[in-house]
Design a protein around this motif. Structure first.
Motif, short mmCIF file in Angstrom:
data_model
loop_
_atom_site.label_atom_id
_atom_site.label_comp_id
_atom_site.label_asym_id
_atom_site.label_seq_id
_atom_site.Cartn_x
_atom_site.Cartn_y
_atom_site.Cartn_z
N ILE A 94 -2.50 4.31 -14.28
CA ILE A 94 -1.49 4.10 -15.31
C ILE A 94 -0.54 2.98 -14.91
O ILE A 94 -0.18 2.13 -15.72
CB ILE A 94 -0.71 5.41 -15.58
N ALA A 95 -0.14 2.97 -13.62
CA ALA A 95 0.73 1.90 -13.14
C ALA A 95 0.07 0.54 -13.32
O ALA A 95 0.72 -0.44 -13.70
CB ALA A 95 1.07 2.13 -11.66
N ASP A 96 -1.25 0.48 -13.08
CA ASP A 96 -1.97 -0.78 -13.23
C ASP A 96 -2.04 -1.20 -14.70
O ASP A 96 -1.95 -2.39 -15.02
CB ASP A 96 -3.38 -0.63 -12.66
N GLN A 97 -2.18 -0.22 -15.60
CA GLN A 97 -2.20 -0.54 -17.02
C GLN A 97 -0.85 -1.10 -17.48
O GLN A 97 -0.79 -2.02 -18.29
CB GLN A 97 -2.54 0.71 -17.84
N LEU A 98 0.23 -0.54 -16.94
CA LEU A 98 1.57 -0.96 -17.35
C LEU A 98 2.00 -2.26 -16.68
O LEU A 98 2.81 -3.02 -17.24
CB LEU A 98 2.57 0.16 -17.04
N ASP A 99 1.49 -2.50 -15.46
CA ASP A 99 1.85 -3.72 -14.71
C ASP A 99 0.59 -4.27 -14.04
O ASP A 99 0.39 -4.08 -12.84
CB ASP A 99 2.93 -3.40 -13.68
N PRO A 100 -0.27 -4.90 -14.82
CA PRO A 100 -1.57 -5.35 -14.30
C PRO A 100 -1.42 -6.31 -13.12
O PRO A 100 -0.47 -7.09 -13.04
CB PRO A 100 -2.21 -6.05 -15.50
N GLU A 101 -2.38 -6.17 -12.21
CA GLU A 101 -2.52 -7.10 -11.08
C GLU A 101 -1.44 -6.95 -10.02
O GLU A 101 -1.29 -7.84 -9.17
CB GLU A 101 -2.57 -8.56 -11.57
N ASP A 102 -0.66 -5.87 -10.05
CA ASP A 102 0.27 -5.64 -8.94
C ASP A 102 -0.56 -5.39 -7.68
O ASP A 102 -1.39 -4.48 -7.63
CB ASP A 102 1.16 -4.44 -9.23
N GLU A 103 -0.35 -6.19 -6.66
CA GLU A 103 -1.22 -6.16 -5.47
C GLU A 103 -1.16 -4.83 -4.73
O GLU A 103 -2.19 -4.31 -4.28
CB GLU A 103 -0.84 -7.30 -4.52
N ASP A 104 0.02 -4.24 -4.60
CA ASP A 104 0.13 -2.96 -3.90
C ASP A 104 -0.63 -1.87 -4.66
O ASP A 104 -1.33 -1.04 -4.05
CB ASP A 104 1.60 -2.56 -3.75
N THR A 105 -0.50 -1.87 -5.98
CA THR A 105 -1.22 -0.88 -6.79
C THR A 105 -2.72 -1.05 -6.63
O THR A 105 -3.46 -0.06 -6.45
CB THR A 105 -0.84 -1.03 -8.27
N LEU A 106 -3.20 -2.28 -6.66
CA LEU A 106 -4.64 -2.53 -6.53
C LEU A 106 -5.16 -2.11 -5.16
O LEU A 106 -6.28 -1.60 -5.04
CB LEU A 106 -4.92 -4.01 -6.78
N GLU A 107 -4.36 -2.30 -4.12
CA GLU A 107 -4.77 -1.88 -2.78
C GLU A 107 -4.92 -0.36 -2.72
O GLU A 107 -5.88 0.15 -2.13
CB GLU A 107 -3.75 -2.35 -1.74
N PHE A 108 -3.97 0.35 -3.30
CA PHE A 108 -4.08 1.81 -3.30
C PHE A 108 -5.29 2.26 -4.13
O PHE A 108 -6.00 3.20 -3.75
CB PHE A 108 -2.80 2.45 -3.85
N LEU A 109 -5.53 1.62 -5.26
CA LEU A 109 -6.69 1.99 -6.09
C LEU A 109 -7.99 1.81 -5.30
O LEU A 109 -8.88 2.67 -5.35
CB LEU A 109 -6.70 1.15 -7.36
N ASP A 110 -8.12 0.71 -4.59
CA ASP A 110 -9.32 0.48 -3.79
C ASP A 110 -9.47 1.55 -2.72
O ASP A 110 -10.57 2.07 -2.48
CB ASP A 110 -9.26 -0.91 -3.13
N SER A 111 -8.37 1.88 -2.06
CA SER A 111 -8.41 2.88 -0.99
C SER A 111 -8.79 4.26 -1.55
O SER A 111 -9.61 4.97 -0.96
CB SER A 111 -7.05 2.95 -0.29
N ILE A 112 -8.19 4.63 -2.67
CA ILE A 112 -8.47 5.94 -3.26
C ILE A 112 -9.93 6.05 -3.68
O ILE A 112 -10.61 7.05 -3.41
CB ILE A 112 -7.55 6.19 -4.47
N ARG A 113 -10.43 5.03 -4.34
CA ARG A 113 -11.82 5.07 -4.80
C ARG A 113 -12.79 5.13 -3.64
O ARG A 113 -13.83 5.81 -3.72
CB ARG A 113 -12.11 3.86 -5.70
N SER A 114 -12.45 4.48 -2.55
CA SER A 114 -13.29 4.55 -1.35
C SER A 114 -13.29 5.95 -0.77
O SER A 114 -14.34 6.50 -0.42
CB SER A 114 -12.79 3.54 -0.31
N LYS A 115 -12.11 6.57 -0.69
CA LYS A 115 -12.01 7.92 -0.13
C LYS A 115 -12.71 8.93 -1.03
O LYS A 115 -13.39 9.85 -0.54
CB LYS A 115 -10.54 8.31 0.04
N MET A 116 -12.58 8.78 -2.35
CA MET A 116 -13.22 9.71 -3.27
C MET A 116 -14.73 9.56 -3.22
O MET A 116 -15.46 10.55 -3.36
CB MET A 116 -12.69 9.49 -4.68
N ALA A 117 -15.23 8.35 -3.01
CA ALA A 117 -16.67 8.14 -2.89
C ALA A 117 -17.21 8.85 -1.66
O ALA A 117 -18.30 9.43 -1.70
CB ALA A 117 -16.98 6.65 -2.83
#
Length: 315
Positions: A94-117
């Motif tokens: 949701i944070a990414d949808q509201l503020d696209p391309e925020d680098e910190d948000t994108l880093e957390f998204l990558d980390s979360i998706r890796s952990k969930m995989a």
């Protein structure tokens, strides 16, 4: 005076004096704290690794924060460090949808998706008992937070049988000790705002029939934290009573009763341990205590509740 305080809070934040921030804001009566002060308080608690307390604070300004990417970012951060990756993913998306391309948000998204995989890898457990696996319906993708003001149906029946005063920390601790399980943080926060009751939406989708019709389970109410009301966790018709008299499996805590007297919704701690984040399951006594998984955690279950009118055949 207010501007001086906000300037001081910003200064303390820059100096990593997070305890001073918490102490200063906590001295202000709760009813006098606005969303700006609560945002400062939650941010400081995150920095102090008091993540559950931070979530509790942020949830009190959920309505103000639903369109604020920073609110969702801070919620996501707290869930992330509590290893609650489903919740963290939702908030960061949701944070990414509201503020696209925020680098910190994108880093957390990558980390979360890796952990969930990594967590998706199958676990071998030859001793696990068979569990019914329905066609799981996806939990609705909510882009806003739960409207806890309009969540409840405050009827006379609810007030009489379910609703108690907000629980104190001592009461929460004593109930957890009696139940021998740690209650989910999201559930505790909900109960601090409205301790038990009957929700407006009482259906939860669980799958589909051969004809394509959607199936669901129904709940009657959500048990609150306490002993006073009949339908509270330690009340006369509470979790221990229902489990012992109904023969239900000793896997956790009965959290919701159902219109059918032969079924309950439970918090299932088998995978998480007594102090972990439990799954939510439906147990049907008439079907030889068949267990159906509903949601990975209590918050996902609450977010998945829908109005029973969706299942009106005439519609």
């Amino acid at each position: 005076m207010r501007e001086d305080l906000l300037a001081q809070l910003d200064e303390w934040h820059e100096e990593d004096k997070f305890e001073e921030i918490v102490d200063a804001i906590m001295e202000i009566p709760a009813e006098d704290r606005d969303d700006v002060l609560i945002s400062h308080l939650g941010r400081a608690m995150n920095n102090l690794e008091r993540y559950e307390e931070a979530i509790e604070q942020f949830l009190t300004i959920a309505e103000e924060g639903k369109e604020d990417p920073l609110w969702h970012y801070r919620m996501g951060l707290a869930h992330y460090y509590l290893d609650q990756y489903d919740d963290a993913l939702r908030e960061f998306e949701i944070a990414d949808q509201l503020d696209p391309e925020d680098e910190d948000t994108l880093e957390f998204l990558d980390s979360i998706r890796s952990k969930m995989a990594e967590e998706q890898e199958p676990l071998e457990d030859s001793d696990a008992e068979p569990i019914a696996q329905p066609i799981v319906m996806p939990v609705p993708d909510l882009d806003t937070n739960i409207d806890l003001v309009n969540f409840w149906d405050d009827s006379e029946q609810a007030a009489e049988q379910y609703v108690s005063d907000p629980p104190t920390e001592d009461l929460i601790a004593s109930v957890e000790e009696e139940l021998v399980f740690k209650l989910p943080a999201f559930y505790i926060q909900m109960m601090k705002l409205h301790n038990g009751g009957i929700p407006q939406n009482k259906s939860f989708p669980i799958g589909g029939t051969a004809s394509g019709a959607q199936e669901h389970i129904m709940i009657s109410g959500i048990l609150g934290i306490g002993r006073e009301k009949q339908h509270s966790l330690c009340g006369d018709s509470g979790s221990r009573f229902v489990i012992e008299h109904g023969g239900y499996p000793e896997v956790g805590v009965v959290i919701c009763d159902c219109p059918s007297e032969s079924a309950v919704v439970m918090l299932d701690y088998r995978s998480s341990g007594n102090d972990g984040e439990p799954e939510v399951i439906y147990v049907d006594k008439e079907s030889n205590y068949q267990i159906t998984r509903l949601a990975p955690n209590f918050e996902a279950f609450i977010r998945g509740l829908v109005n029973e009118e969706m299942y009106d055949i005439e519609q």
